[in-house]
Design a protein around this motif. Structure first.
Motif, PDB file in Angstrom:
ATOM      1  N   CYS A  26     -15.258   0.234  26.772  1.00 19.67           N
ATOM      2  CA  CYS A  26     -16.032  -0.808  27.457  1.00 19.67           C
ATOM      3  C   CYS A  26     -17.000  -0.104  28.405  1.00 19.67           C
ATOM      4  CB  CYS A  26     -15.106  -1.755  28.214  1.00 19.67           C
ATOM      5  SG  CYS A  26     -14.354  -1.029  29.690  1.00 19.67           S
ATOM      6  N   SER A  37      -7.961  -1.998  19.511  1.00 14.99           N
ATOM      7  CA  SER A  37      -9.186  -2.732  19.820  1.00 14.99           C
ATOM      8  C   SER A  37      -9.332  -3.955  18.922  1.00 14.99           C
ATOM      9  CB  SER A  37     -10.397  -1.813  19.658  1.00 14.99           C
ATOM     10  OG  SER A  37     -11.589  -2.522  19.896  1.00 14.99           O
ATOM     11  N   MET A  40      -7.083  -6.743  19.855  1.00 14.26           N
ATOM     12  CA  MET A  40      -7.525  -7.433  21.073  1.00 14.26           C
ATOM     13  C   MET A  40      -8.873  -8.130  20.864  1.00 14.26           C
ATOM     14  SD  MET A  40      -6.379  -4.669  23.985  1.00 14.26           S
ATOM     15  CE  MET A  40      -7.450  -3.362  23.366  1.00 14.26           C
ATOM     16  N   ASP A  41      -9.302  -8.247  19.603  1.00 14.57           N
ATOM     17  CA  ASP A  41     -10.590  -8.868  19.259  1.00 14.57           C
ATOM     18  C   ASP A  41     -11.765  -8.203  19.968  1.00 14.57           C
ATOM     19  OD1 ASP A  41      -9.460 -10.757  17.483  1.00 14.57           O
ATOM     20  OD2 ASP A  41      -8.931 -12.043  19.182  1.00 14.57           O
ATOM     21  N   VAL A  43     -12.106  -7.047  22.924  1.00 11.53           N
ATOM     22  CA  VAL A  43     -12.304  -7.463  24.313  1.00 11.53           C
ATOM     23  C   VAL A  43     -11.382  -6.611  25.192  1.00 11.53           C
ATOM     24  CG1 VAL A  43     -12.077  -9.344  25.984  1.00 11.53           C
ATOM     25  CG2 VAL A  43     -12.916  -9.812  23.673  1.00 11.53           C
ATOM     26  N   CYS A  44     -11.956  -5.977  26.204  1.00  9.14           N
ATOM     27  CA  CYS A  44     -11.177  -5.119  27.101  1.00  9.14           C
ATOM     28  C   CYS A  44     -10.221  -5.977  27.936  1.00  9.14           C
ATOM     29  CB  CYS A  44     -12.115  -4.335  28.016  1.00  9.14           C
ATOM     30  SG  CYS A  44     -11.232  -3.281  29.183  1.00  9.14           S
ATOM     31  N   PRO A  45      -8.921  -5.656  27.928  1.00 13.36           N
ATOM     32  CA  PRO A  45      -7.967  -6.435  28.713  1.00 13.36           C
ATOM     33  C   PRO A  45      -8.074  -6.165  30.212  1.00 13.36           C
ATOM     34  CG  PRO A  45      -6.851  -4.578  27.712  1.00 13.36           C
ATOM     35  CD  PRO A  45      -8.260  -4.585  27.172  1.00 13.36           C
ATOM     36  N   ASN A  46      -8.745  -5.089  30.586  1.00 15.88           N
ATOM     37  CA  ASN A  46      -8.876  -4.731  32.002  1.00 15.88           C
ATOM     38  C   ASN A  46     -10.033  -5.448  32.683  1.00 15.88           C
ATOM     39  OD1 ASN A  46      -6.749  -2.830  31.672  1.00 15.88           O
ATOM     40  ND2 ASN A  46      -8.209  -1.377  30.856  1.00 15.88           N
ATOM     41  N   CYS A  47     -11.186  -5.540  32.006  1.00 12.62           N
ATOM     42  CA  CYS A  47     -12.379  -6.116  32.640  1.00 12.62           C
ATOM     43  C   CYS A  47     -12.957  -7.308  31.889  1.00 12.62           C
ATOM     44  CB  CYS A  47     -13.458  -5.049  32.811  1.00 12.62           C
ATOM     45  SG  CYS A  47     -14.192  -4.488  31.245  1.00 12.62           S
ATOM     46  N   GLY A  48     -12.465  -7.555  30.667  1.00  9.66           N
ATOM     47  CA  GLY A  48     -12.988  -8.659  29.874  1.00  9.66           C
ATOM     48  C   GLY A  48     -14.272  -8.336  29.141  1.00  9.66           C
ATOM     49  N   GLY A  49     -14.705  -7.083  29.255  1.00 11.29           N
ATOM     50  CA  GLY A  49     -15.938  -6.658  28.599  1.00 11.29           C
ATOM     51  C   GLY A  49     -15.758  -6.378  27.112  1.00 11.29           C
ATOM     52  N   GLU A  50     -16.877  -6.229  26.430  1.00 10.61           N
ATOM     53  CA  GLU A  50     -16.879  -5.944  24.994  1.00 10.61           C
ATOM     54  C   GLU A  50     -16.483  -4.496  24.741  1.00 10.61           C
ATOM     55  OE1 GLU A  50     -19.999  -6.229  21.261  1.00 10.61           O
ATOM     56  OE2 GLU A  50     -20.796  -6.125  23.287  1.00 10.61           O
TER      57      GLU A  50
END
Length: 66
Positions: A26, A37, A40-41, A43-50
């Motif tokens: 991300c 990855s 998780m589709d 999507v970063c689980p830490n920041c919600g970023g791509e």
């Protein structure tokens, strides 16, 4: 400033990620293996970023000939 090329997936902590291996990152450089990855589709689980493909760093010739 260079990317911090992390060597372990932050989700499974099992998959090793050499600098020339495929990985996803991300914008904060959170790093994940491709299977995690995708799970998780992208999507970063830490920041919600791509999560996008991490650039690969060339491996020096002397390392590949060992």
């Amino acid at each position: 400033m260079a990317l911090d090329m992390r060597t372990l997936c932050e989700r499974c902590e099992i998959t090793t990620l050499p600098v020339d291996a495929p990985a996803r990152i991300c914008t904060y450089e959170c790093t994940f293996c491709v299977p995690c990855s995708e799970a998780m589709d992208d999507v970063c689980p830490n920041c919600g970023g791509e999560l996008v493909p991490r650039p690969r760093r060339a491996v020096p010739v002397e390392e590949t000939s060992k």
